[in-house]
Design a protein around this motif. Sequence first.
Motif, PDB file in Angstrom:
ATOM      1  N   GLY A 105      -5.150  -1.408  -9.277  1.00 44.19           N
ATOM      2  CA  GLY A 105      -4.092  -2.393  -9.085  1.00 44.19           C
ATOM      3  C   GLY A 105      -3.942  -3.295 -10.286  1.00 44.19           C
ATOM      4  O   GLY A 105      -4.818  -3.361 -11.164  1.00 44.19           O
ATOM      5  N   GLY A 106      -2.825  -3.990 -10.357  1.00 43.90           N
ATOM      6  CA  GLY A 106      -2.565  -4.937 -11.436  1.00 43.90           C
ATOM      7  C   GLY A 106      -1.629  -6.030 -10.956  1.00 43.90           C
ATOM      8  O   GLY A 106      -1.009  -5.909  -9.894  1.00 43.90           O
ATOM      9  N   ILE A 107      -1.518  -7.081 -11.749  1.00 40.76           N
ATOM     10  CA  ILE A 107      -0.720  -8.244 -11.376  1.00 40.76           C
ATOM     11  C   ILE A 107       0.588  -8.256 -12.164  1.00 40.76           C
ATOM     12  O   ILE A 107       0.597  -8.036 -13.381  1.00 40.76           O
ATOM     13  CB  ILE A 107      -1.498  -9.553 -11.637  1.00 40.76           C
ATOM     14  N   THR A 108       1.685  -8.526 -11.475  1.00 35.23           N
ATOM     15  CA  THR A 108       2.990  -8.604 -12.126  1.00 35.23           C
ATOM     16  C   THR A 108       3.117  -9.923 -12.891  1.00 35.23           C
ATOM     17  O   THR A 108       2.347 -10.859 -12.660  1.00 35.23           O
ATOM     18  CB  THR A 108       4.122  -8.519 -11.092  1.00 35.23           C
ATOM     19  N   PRO A 109       4.096 -10.045 -13.785  1.00 32.05           N
ATOM     20  CA  PRO A 109       4.275 -11.304 -14.522  1.00 32.05           C
ATOM     21  C   PRO A 109       4.532 -12.517 -13.641  1.00 32.05           C
ATOM     22  O   PRO A 109       4.262 -13.647 -14.040  1.00 32.05           O
ATOM     23  CB  PRO A 109       5.483 -11.004 -15.422  1.00 32.05           C
ATOM     24  N   ASP A 110       5.065 -12.306 -12.423  1.00 32.54           N
ATOM     25  CA  ASP A 110       5.312 -13.419 -11.512  1.00 32.54           C
ATOM     26  C   ASP A 110       4.227 -13.585 -10.461  1.00 32.54           C
ATOM     27  O   ASP A 110       4.423 -14.272  -9.457  1.00 32.54           O
ATOM     28  CB  ASP A 110       6.686 -13.283 -10.849  1.00 32.54           C
ATOM     29  N   GLY A 111       3.060 -12.981 -10.680  1.00 29.75           N
ATOM     30  CA  GLY A 111       1.904 -13.264  -9.843  1.00 29.75           C
ATOM     31  C   GLY A 111       1.791 -12.471  -8.563  1.00 29.75           C
ATOM     32  O   GLY A 111       0.966 -12.798  -7.701  1.00 29.75           O
TER      33      GLY A 111
END
Length: 281
Positions: A100-106
């Motif tokens: 998984g990873g985090i998008t620029p808007d959290g």
Amino acid sequence: MRAENVTGPIAFHGESPVWWPAWGGLRFVDAHAADLLTLTAGDVERLHTHEDSASFVRPREGGGYVLGTLRGLALSDTADAAPTHHATLLSSNRQQMNDGGITPDGELLVGSMSNDGSPSGFLFKVSPDLSFTRVLDRVACSNGVGFTASGSSGYYVDTLTSQIDAFDYAGSHIENRRLFAKVDPDDGLPDGLTVDRDGNVWVAIWGASEVRAYSPAGEHVASIELPVRQVSACTFGDDDLGTLYITTSRQGLTATEDREAGSLFRVRTGTFGVPATAFAG
């Protein structure tokens, strides 16, 4: 370029490295042991999460971390305590959660993998309130997620397709998914990835003893050599984000195969990473 061994064999299945200064630096998971490993000055601290597995770890804005478990997510409010909050994303035992990873808007992008290699998994987008939607269907083995420094585009790996895809990201939506680069299956399989500040994409190639760098145009421009075959994921770290840290795995190997497998490796690449984004939940 050739990576150096930092730790020696320390994980059975090392995965999902991330650099977060509030943790003291680099943290990654030993997936099957459900342990968090944090690299300190010359040592590694191990935290057992008491979960069924640990497929990835990422920081939370308010402190603590979010962890991938066998069927969903677990959250801790502090960096060094086991999780206390849980969310279930999968209802079928034919699948399990993966990277998984985090998008620029959290928000969180996290995917699943099927246990039989069929395209029956998903990629989910998880909001800060832990509500979630399916972004992609027919995923076989969801892996690396990463974004450019501008946050306007990103990259995604479904490992069993042998390709890295690019997509546009605007207003919390993934659009225009397209082929970015293809890996010859005879060479290995694309796994975890990270993006540097110049837009180059660094991808762990499982089975190939290397991390490959691709230019923003999708051209293979550099390789990092490792003394082990099963290279799982990578991220940029250190205070200047100029060191590429690489996790590896002993999964499926005998005691005499790839004796350094399960070690954490690092190399100075001459490029610099993008600071990690925390999950807003």
